[in-house]
Motif scaffolding. Structure first.
Motif, PDB file in Angstrom:
ATOM      1  N   GLU A  10       0.862  -1.188   0.000  1.00 31.53           N
ATOM      2  CA  GLU A  10       0.000   0.000   0.000  1.00 31.53           C
ATOM      3  C   GLU A  10       0.891   1.228   0.000  1.00 31.53           C
ATOM      4  O   GLU A  10       1.988   1.227   0.580  1.00 31.53           O
ATOM      5  CB  GLU A  10      -0.874   0.032   1.261  1.00 31.53           C
ATOM      6  CG  GLU A  10      -1.816  -1.153   1.400  1.00 31.53           C
ATOM      7  CD  GLU A  10      -2.461  -1.209   2.782  1.00 31.53           C
ATOM      8  OE1 GLU A  10      -1.717  -1.145   3.778  1.00 31.53           O
ATOM      9  OE2 GLU A  10      -3.697  -1.306   2.845  1.00 31.53           O
ATOM     10  N   ALA A  65       2.229   0.718  -4.898  1.00 29.56           N
ATOM     11  CA  ALA A  65       1.587  -0.537  -4.499  1.00 29.56           C
ATOM     12  C   ALA A  65       1.437  -1.494  -5.668  1.00 29.56           C
ATOM     13  O   ALA A  65       1.008  -1.114  -6.754  1.00 29.56           O
ATOM     14  CB  ALA A  65       0.233  -0.251  -3.876  1.00 29.56           C
ATOM     15  N   THR A  84       2.698   3.757   4.245  1.00 31.11           N
ATOM     16  CA  THR A  84       3.135   2.803   3.232  1.00 31.11           C
ATOM     17  C   THR A  84       3.426   1.475   3.905  1.00 31.11           C
ATOM     18  O   THR A  84       4.112   1.417   4.929  1.00 31.11           O
ATOM     19  CB  THR A  84       4.389   3.301   2.498  1.00 31.11           C
ATOM     20  OG1 THR A  84       4.017   4.384   1.638  1.00 31.11           O
ATOM     21  CG2 THR A  84       5.027   2.208   1.657  1.00 31.11           C
ATOM     22  N   ARG A 120      -2.602  -9.690   0.557  1.00 31.95           N
ATOM     23  CA  ARG A 120      -3.936  -9.101   0.705  1.00 31.95           C
ATOM     24  C   ARG A 120      -4.977 -10.205   0.568  1.00 31.95           C
ATOM     25  O   ARG A 120      -4.796 -11.140  -0.210  1.00 31.95           O
ATOM     26  CB  ARG A 120      -4.150  -8.034  -0.365  1.00 31.95           C
ATOM     27  CG  ARG A 120      -5.383  -7.151  -0.159  1.00 31.95           C
ATOM     28  CD  ARG A 120      -5.521  -6.142  -1.286  1.00 31.95           C
ATOM     29  NE  ARG A 120      -4.330  -5.336  -1.454  1.00 31.95           N
ATOM     30  CZ  ARG A 120      -4.036  -4.254  -0.728  1.00 31.95           C
ATOM     31  NH1 ARG A 120      -4.853  -3.874   0.222  1.00 31.95           N
ATOM     32  NH2 ARG A 120      -2.939  -3.568  -0.969  1.00 31.95           N
TER      33      ARG A 120
END
Length: 237
Positions: free
Chosen positions: A70, A87, A111, A193
């Protein structure tokens, strides 16, 4: 052999501007059985506050791969390289005979990234740095982001001075992917993720699996989809 390593079991360090989780020994974190995996020596799961980062510092004889989850990270080094990796993208720094670099989060948001260190095959090589954007479409299976394997040489993968490959896959909800680990090789998988089932075992976001021996990996994404990072290496040299 597949050993599941839950995010809650990782080593941790809190520095105010940096919140870090350590898959392997790093800094003050030491645990028997987690000193590395194959050629992988470090896998840090870092969250870097806005406007902060790692001031200039040196490295030697290490392949350092950064996968941004991210936000974005901005790189600058004493060779004159500079760039911003956002990202889903990756940067590779081959420290070789020596490099001094800084990594800053210049974004207005935190981040998060994986920092992966892999031992090189040959010492005394010239240092280098590179960054590349990769497709974000779901369902293409594992794509080589960085590699020292002959099979990926000359392709889109960033070069590594190591018998290893860094692969990533993005899966839609319920999407599937497979990967194979050959006999005598080792691999380490982290869910960047979402969630997946790996050979029937659920892994949630930031969980990991350490894999050794001849294994076929069958992965199915959960209802929110999944983003996966897999490093395949030779055994410890």
């Amino acid at each position: 052999m597949i050993e599941i390593r839950r995010f809650a079991s990782l080593g941790r360090a809190e520095h105010g501007w940096l919140s870090a989780r350590h898959h392997f020994a790093f800094g003050h974190y030491r645990e028997a059985g987690r000193m590395g995996w194959g050629r992988i020596r470090v896998w840090n799961d870092d969250a870097i506050a806005p406007g902060t980062g790692f001031d200039p510092h040196p490295h030697r004889e290490m392949e350092i791969v950064t996968y941004v989850r991210e936000g974005a990270i901005s790189h600058r080094d004493n060779l004159g390289n500079q760039g911003r990796t956002e990202a889903g993208d990756v940067q590779v720094m081959s420290a070789g005979t020596g490099i001094t670099h800084a990594e800053y989060n210049l974004e207005p948001v935190t981040t998060t990234l994986f920092q992966i260190w892999i031992t090189p095959d040959q010492r005394g090589q010239p240092p280098r740095w590179g960054s590349r954007a990769f497709p974000r479409e779901a369902g293409a299976g594992f794509v080589a982001l960085a590699s020292g394997r002959e099979a990926e040489a000359g392709g889109d993968a960033l070069p590594l001075n190591a018998d290893a490959a860094v692969l990533a896959a993005k899966l839609a909800a319920g999407g599937a992917a497979t990967a194979s680990v050959a006999a005598g090789r080792m691999a380490y998988l982290v869910v960047a993720r979402g969630s997946v089932t790996l050979n029937g075992e659920r892994l949630d976001e930031r969980d990991a699996a350490a894999i050794a021996g001849a294994e076929t990996l069958s992965l199915v994404a959960g209802g929110e989809g999944a983003e996966l990072v897999l490093v395949e290496t030779a055994p410890e040299g």
